[in-house]
Structure formats: structure tokens, C-alpha cells
Design a protein around this motif. Structure first.
Motif, short mmCIF file in Angstrom:
data_model
loop_
_atom_site.label_atom_id
_atom_site.label_comp_id
_atom_site.label_asym_id
_atom_site.label_seq_id
_atom_site.Cartn_x
_atom_site.Cartn_y
_atom_site.Cartn_z
N VAL A 365 14.52 17.26 -19.67
CA VAL A 365 16.03 17.24 -19.02
C VAL A 365 16.65 16.50 -19.89
N ILE A 366 17.31 17.03 -19.61
CA ILE A 366 19.11 16.53 -21.13
C ILE A 366 19.89 14.96 -20.07
N ALA A 367 20.50 15.14 -20.99
CA ALA A 367 21.62 13.77 -20.44
C ALA A 367 23.05 14.60 -20.08
N PRO A 368 23.86 14.71 -19.38
CA PRO A 368 25.11 15.70 -19.69
C PRO A 368 26.18 15.06 -21.02
N GLN A 369 26.10 13.95 -21.39
CA GLN A 369 26.14 14.17 -22.23
C GLN A 369 26.21 14.26 -23.67
N SER A 370 25.02 15.33 -24.06
CA SER A 370 24.79 15.62 -24.99
C SER A 370 25.03 17.67 -24.46
N CYS A 371 25.56 18.04 -23.26
CA CYS A 371 25.97 19.00 -22.94
C CYS A 371 27.07 19.47 -23.98
N THR A 372 27.16 19.49 -25.33
CA THR A 372 28.23 19.48 -26.54
C THR A 372 27.85 20.85 -26.77
N SER A 373 29.65 21.40 -27.74
CA SER A 373 29.13 22.89 -28.68
C SER A 373 27.97 22.76 -29.75
N GLU A 374 28.63 21.71 -30.22
CA GLU A 374 27.10 21.35 -31.79
C GLU A 374 25.63 21.70 -31.38
N VAL A 375 25.68 20.61 -29.61
CA VAL A 375 24.01 21.32 -29.26
C VAL A 375 23.76 22.40 -28.93
N PHE A 376 24.59 22.95 -28.07
CA PHE A 376 24.61 24.39 -27.80
C PHE A 376 24.56 25.97 -28.66
N THR A 377 25.37 24.95 -29.91
CA THR A 377 25.22 26.32 -31.41
C THR A 377 24.36 26.29 -31.75
N ARG A 378 23.66 25.19 -31.68
CA ARG A 378 22.28 25.20 -32.99
C ARG A 378 20.79 25.16 -32.01
N ALA A 379 21.71 25.31 -30.26
CA ALA A 379 19.43 25.66 -29.75
C ALA A 379 20.27 26.89 -28.60
N ARG A 380 21.25 27.99 -29.89
CA ARG A 380 21.85 28.94 -28.72
C ARG A 380 20.27 30.21 -28.30
N ASN A 381 19.21 29.70 -29.13
CA ASN A 381 18.08 30.49 -28.49
C ASN A 381 17.22 30.02 -27.06
N LEU A 382 18.17 28.68 -26.78
CA LEU A 382 17.52 28.83 -26.17
C LEU A 382 17.27 30.03 -24.48
N ARG A 383 15.86 29.47 -23.32
CA ARG A 383 16.15 30.18 -22.26
C ARG A 383 15.41 29.78 -21.20
N LYS A 384 15.37 27.63 -21.43
CA LYS A 384 15.63 27.06 -20.13
C LYS A 384 15.78 25.94 -20.62
N LEU A 385 17.53 25.68 -19.54
CA LEU A 385 18.07 23.97 -19.65
C LEU A 385 17.78 23.60 -18.19
N ALA A 386 17.22 22.02 -18.38
CA ALA A 386 18.10 21.47 -17.55
C ALA A 386 18.61 19.95 -17.30
N ILE A 387 19.54 19.83 -16.80
CA ILE A 387 20.89 18.86 -16.90
C ILE A 387 20.39 17.36 -15.71
N ARG A 388 20.10 16.16 -16.13
CA ARG A 388 20.19 15.18 -14.83
C ARG A 388 20.89 14.26 -15.55
N GLY A 389 21.37 13.25 -14.41
CA GLY A 389 22.71 12.32 -14.99
C GLY A 389 23.94 12.37 -13.15
N GLN A 390 24.45 11.44 -13.73
CA GLN A 390 26.00 11.01 -13.62
C GLN A 390 26.72 12.45 -13.86
N VAL A 391 26.63 13.85 -13.83
CA VAL A 391 26.98 15.14 -13.82
C VAL A 391 28.28 14.78 -13.56
N PHE A 392 29.03 14.49 -12.40
CA PHE A 392 30.36 14.72 -12.77
C PHE A 392 31.50 13.51 -12.63
#
Length: 536
Positions: A365-392
């Protein structure tokens, strides 16, 4: 019956002339039985009590079992795992044996009796017939199961990822490697060579297990490191021939001693170690920290593993943020990253072109602060993603961060877990969630405390098949799904909520799970009208 072609031959020999003749066929293969009759009967496994009854019947006929053999006899019957053939074979081995010691020897060496090449009535012949019908890569995947220790539950996803990393799965243009591996796994279960237990593979099938172990070593799938008779050294062969090493807790200490004396094994491709024992003080610090899980970051030295495809990290600090310091974006073969703690990813290097292909398909699982356009641009082939932390806690940026998910055009599974314990806060799902990719098949929310009205924003996801609303995912007393929403939903899981009433609108629902819904007054009667509903 081993082949559907024989079914066609038999139906020609016995024409359909309405004279009431009945033909009973038996097969180990689902595709053969379903070809003849889709409404086939599937034999269930024997209970422990039924296995013991059959064993007594075959060994003692009409006589009674001596009391001193009853306890060990029940244990033998239980180890047959409900397989009638295994019970019958073991009964043949027990015939003529009348002492407790003789029965103990059979109990301790059941695999040798079940899989014996020299005995025509053993299970070896039947398993070998099924095994020989497999393709080469299916055989390799099947034998690889024997590298796990007895009694070890093998999660399906782990076996899929390891089979790919080992190079067992061939490349096909129309399927991804994961899809091909999953298809292979399904074939093994359809042919009854593997048994599925609650969505994971149970390695306790003694019959197949002993067959796997013998054949895997003969085919050089892996080498099981064993202790020598003196228990102080190892039974080894030329270290230059090692490709995959399999080590259990009883041999780990001796193996580490040998590793300090011998030069590195250059040809070793995989190292599978199963041990819960503490490691001695002479072990290198890095190995000890990995073994105990006492680390909070992934060090830079991991970049040397340029050929790594699957990385699974289990730390003893699951509630703390785990930091990945190594530049995973330069590890071009990395496909799956699994960590049991919220993970802070390194930002992709600006020197690496955004167009450069990245093979990462799982981030969990990744932390909310890693949910950035830079990360998702590089990982655009992602099929499974889990996010955990103080999201809100990032309330000002939550809409923009969720909108970044729209970049993941291949995303199939999304899990969002909020660790913020502020129960007073009511969250509103931003409109930007409409931009979730339509490829999403499974969505899991936990402790997000959204309002049931926000469900209207999830309903239009046209590919959504599984929706899991775990503890306090939604707040409110009433939920009324809109007509036409959740058109393909098959599984709905609702856990620990103050929901009191609901109306149904799930035309394809197959399974409904309700856990700790203490305020729910009744299950909507309209659910009875859903034609596909199978389990509640």
C-alpha cells in the motif's frame, strides 16, 4: 473420461431414442463433464468421520478396530484430506499390520505409501496421467508448489507473481503475463491437481504434494537443502548447478554457516526460505534485519537488484510510514511492490523521460502523499493500487489528488483505507471521483465515513463488479441506489455501519455480505427477485 472427444463418440454409439437409458460418466476434468452435461454432479470431499469410517471398513472389514489403534487411525484418516482414493490406498498399506508401532510408521511415511511408483494401485499413476496432459509451463507451475512447506497456505496472487518471476509463463500477445498465469492456475484447479480453499491455494493435499516434491527435484525445478545425518552439515551438490534453493527452518542455520565458508553461488536465481526461528548473531546485519522485519525503509542498495520483478516487504511496524529510498522507477523489470505499511515512494527523477516505459502493475500500500501526478504518470500501467493513511487530512488537496487516478487507464483494483480516527468528521466524496477509470472492477473503502448520498457518484462505474464497504466506509441511515447504477455489480460487502434501511437495485448481484449492521431493520424483500443471487 479424459477427453471430450470420447463423449462425442459415446453419444453416437448410444443414440437419443427416448427409451430411458441412462449413462453415467466420471471425470476429473471440469471441461469434460461440463461438455457432456452442464448440470453435472460434483463430488464433495469426505469429512474426517467419513474418512475414518471408510478406512475401518477397508482394513477390518466387518471386524471392530482395536481400541489402541483408534486414535492413530483417526489421525491417518484425517491426513487423507477427504480424498477417498487416498483412504483406500492407505488402507491397503495397513492391511496385515496389527501393532501400534506399525501404524505409527505408516502415519509418519504416508507420502511414500500414497506416491509409490512400484505399486500399481498407488495414487502416483492417476496423478501422473493428469500431469502428463499439462503443457510444459503448466507442469512447471504445478511442481513449483512443492517448494512451499507442508501446511503452508499459498495465496493465489503470490503463486501468480512468483510463476511470472521464475519465467514459467510464456508471453502471448493477447494476454498479459498476469492473465496468462491466472489462466494456468485455473487450469490446475479444473484438473483437480490443486484445491482452492477460500480464494487461496492450500498446500496440504498430501497426494499431489509428494508427487510434486519427487518430480520437481527430478526435473531440476528447485533443490531442497537438507541436513546431513549428523545434523551439523548439509547434503549438497555442486553449487554451480543451483538455480532455485528451497530452505526450511531446520536447515537455515547450517545453510548460513556454509554460506560464510563457500563462495557466492553465481547461478542461483531464486531463494525461498521459510523459517520462524531466530537467526544467530554471526549472521550479517542486513540478513538479520530482513528476517526479523525490523526496518522502516528500503535502502538504496536494492537498486542493484536490477532484475527484480516482485518485491514483498513485511515489516514489524505496519502502522508507521515505510519509506522507499531506492529509485524503483529505474528498476525497469519491477512489476509488483507489496508492503504491509503505508509506503512513501521516491519522486520520479526529472532526468528520466516521462515516456520511458515502466512495468509497475501493483502498488500496495502507498501513503496518500505519494498520490501525485508525477508518480501516476510513471506508473500508468498500474492494475492494482492500495492507498492507506490519513487520507482526508489533506482535505484541501483531496479532490485534485483523487482526480490523478483518472490517469490510470488500466486500473482494475483500488483500495482506500483512512487511518484518521476523528469520528466527528463527515467526508464528502468530491465530484472528481467521476473521473475514476471505467476499467475499475473492484473497489474497497474502509473508515472513509462518506455519506450514503455519495454512492450516486460510484454507481456509474460501468465495469465495477466487487464493492467492499468495510468498517464505517459510509455514514447515514438510508441508501437508495439510483435506477441503472451498479449495472454489473456481482459482490456487495457492507460492514459495521449505521445503515437502517435500503432499497435494492443490483440486477446482477450474486453475493451479499452484511457484517455488524446492527441498525439494519430488514433485508430488502426485492433481493428475492434478483435471478443471479446465490449467497447472502
Amino acid at each position: 473420461m479424459w477427453n471430450a472427444v470420447i463423449v462425442d463418440f459415446i453419444t453416437c454409439v448410444f443414440p437419443d431414442n427416448n427409451k430411458g437409458h441412462k449413462i453415467m460418466m466420471a471425470s476429473r476434468f471440469v471441461e469434460v463433464t461440463s461438455y457432456f452435461n452442464r448440470d453435472y454432479y460434483k463430488l464433495s470431499f469426505l469429512t474426517d468421520e467419513d474418512s475414518w469410517f471408510l478406512l475401518k471398513l477397508k482394513v477390518f472389514r466387518k471386524k471392530c478396530c482395536p481400541p489402541e489403534l483408534a486414535e492413530i487411525g483417526r489421525n491417518i484418516a484425517k491426513k487423507c484430506n477427504g480424498l477417498p482414493l487416498a483412504v483406500v490406498v492407505i488402507a491397503g498399506a495397513l492391511l496385515g499390520r496389527t501393532t501400534r508401532r506399525e501404524w505409527q510408521l505408516v502415519d509418519e511415511n504416508m507420502g511414500e505409501y500414497l506416491i509409490n511408483r512400484d505399486v500399481p494401485d498407488s495414487c502416483f499413476r492417476l496423478i501422473k496421467m493428469s500431469y502428463d496432459l499439462l503443457s510444459y509451463y503448466q507442469q512447471a507451475c504445478f511442481l513449483y508448489c512443492a517448494s512451499f512447506p507442508q501446511g503452508f497456505d499459498i495465496p493465489g496472487w503470490k503463486l501468480i507473481h512468483l510463476s511470472i518471476a521464475e519465467g514459467f509463463i510464456p508471453i502471448q500477445n493477447h494476454l498479459t503475463l498476469e492473465e496468462q498465469a491466472e489462466e494456468c492456475l485455473n487450469e490446475l484447479t479444473k484438473k483437480n491437481l490443486l484445491m482452492v480453499m477460500e480464494e487461496s491455494l492450500d498446500g496440504q493435499i498430501k497426494t499431489c504434494r509428494e508427487f510434486c516434491k519427487k518430480e520437481a527435484i527430478e526435473e531440476d525445478i528447485f533443490w531442497a537443502i537438507k541436513n546431513a545425518p549428523d545434523e551439523e552439515s548439509l547434503v549438497t551438490k555442486d553449487s554451480g548447478t543451483y538455480r532455485r534453493l528451497c530452505i526450511d527452518s531446520s536447515t537455515l542455520s547450517n545453510f548460513l554457516k556454509e554460506l560464510r565458508k563457500e563462495p557466492p553461488m553465481q547461478n542461483v536465481k531464486s531463494f525461498l526460505c521459510f523459517s520462524s526461528n531466530p537467526i544467530d548473531n554471526q549472521t550479517p546485519d542486513m540478513i538479520k534485519s530482513l528476517h526479523k522485519g525490523e526496518f522502516k525503509s528500503l535502502p538504496l542498495m536494492f537498486v542493484k537488484f536490477w532484475n527484480l520483478e516482485t518485491l514483498i516487504v513485511h515489516t514489524t511496524y505496519p502502522d508507521s510510514t515505510f519509506e522507499v529510498k531506492v529509485d524503483i522507477w529505474s528498476m525497469m523489470r519491477l512489476r509488483h511492490l507489496h508492503v504491509n505499511a503505508p509506503t512513501k515512494l521516491p519522486p520520479p527523477s526529472a532526468s528520466i523521460s516521462k515516456e520511458r516505459e515502466c512495468n509497475i502493475q501493483t502498488l500496495s500500500v502507498i501513503a496518500p502523499q505519494s498520490c501525485t501526478s508525477e508518480v501516476f504518470t510513471r506508473a500508468r500501467n498500474l492494475r492494482k493500487l492500495a492507498i492507506r493513511g490519513q487520507v482526508f487530512s489533506l482535505s484541501d488537496n483531496i479532490a485534485s489528488r483523487l482526480s490523478e487516478l483518472a490517469m490510470l487507464k488500466r486500473l482494475e483494483k483500488l483500495k482506500l483505507v483512512n487511518d484518521d480516527q476523528d469520528d466527528s468528521r463527515v467526508i464528502t466524496l468530491p465530484v472528481m471521483v467521476f473521473m475514476l477509470p471505467n476499467t475499475l472492477r473492484k473497489l474497497t473503502l474502509s473508515n472513509t465515513r462518506l455519506n450514503w448520498r455519495d454512492m450516486t457518484k460510484l454507481g456509474p462505474l460501468e465495469s465495477l463488479e466487487v464493492l467492499k464497504l468495510r468498517e464505517n466506509a459510509f455514514n447515514g441511515e438510508f441508501w437508495e441506489p439510483e435506477i441503472g447504477s451498479f449495472a454489473r455489480l456481482q459482490v456487495l460487502w457492507i460492514e459495521k455501519t449505521d445503515l437502517q434501511a435500503s432499497r435494492h437495485n443490483f440486477p446482477r448481484l450474486k453475493r451479499l455480505v452484511l457484517i455488524f449492521c446492527e441498525h439494519l431493520e430488514e433485508v430488502p424483500q426485492g433481493l428475492a427477485d434478483i435471478p443471479n443471487l446465490q449467497e447472502m
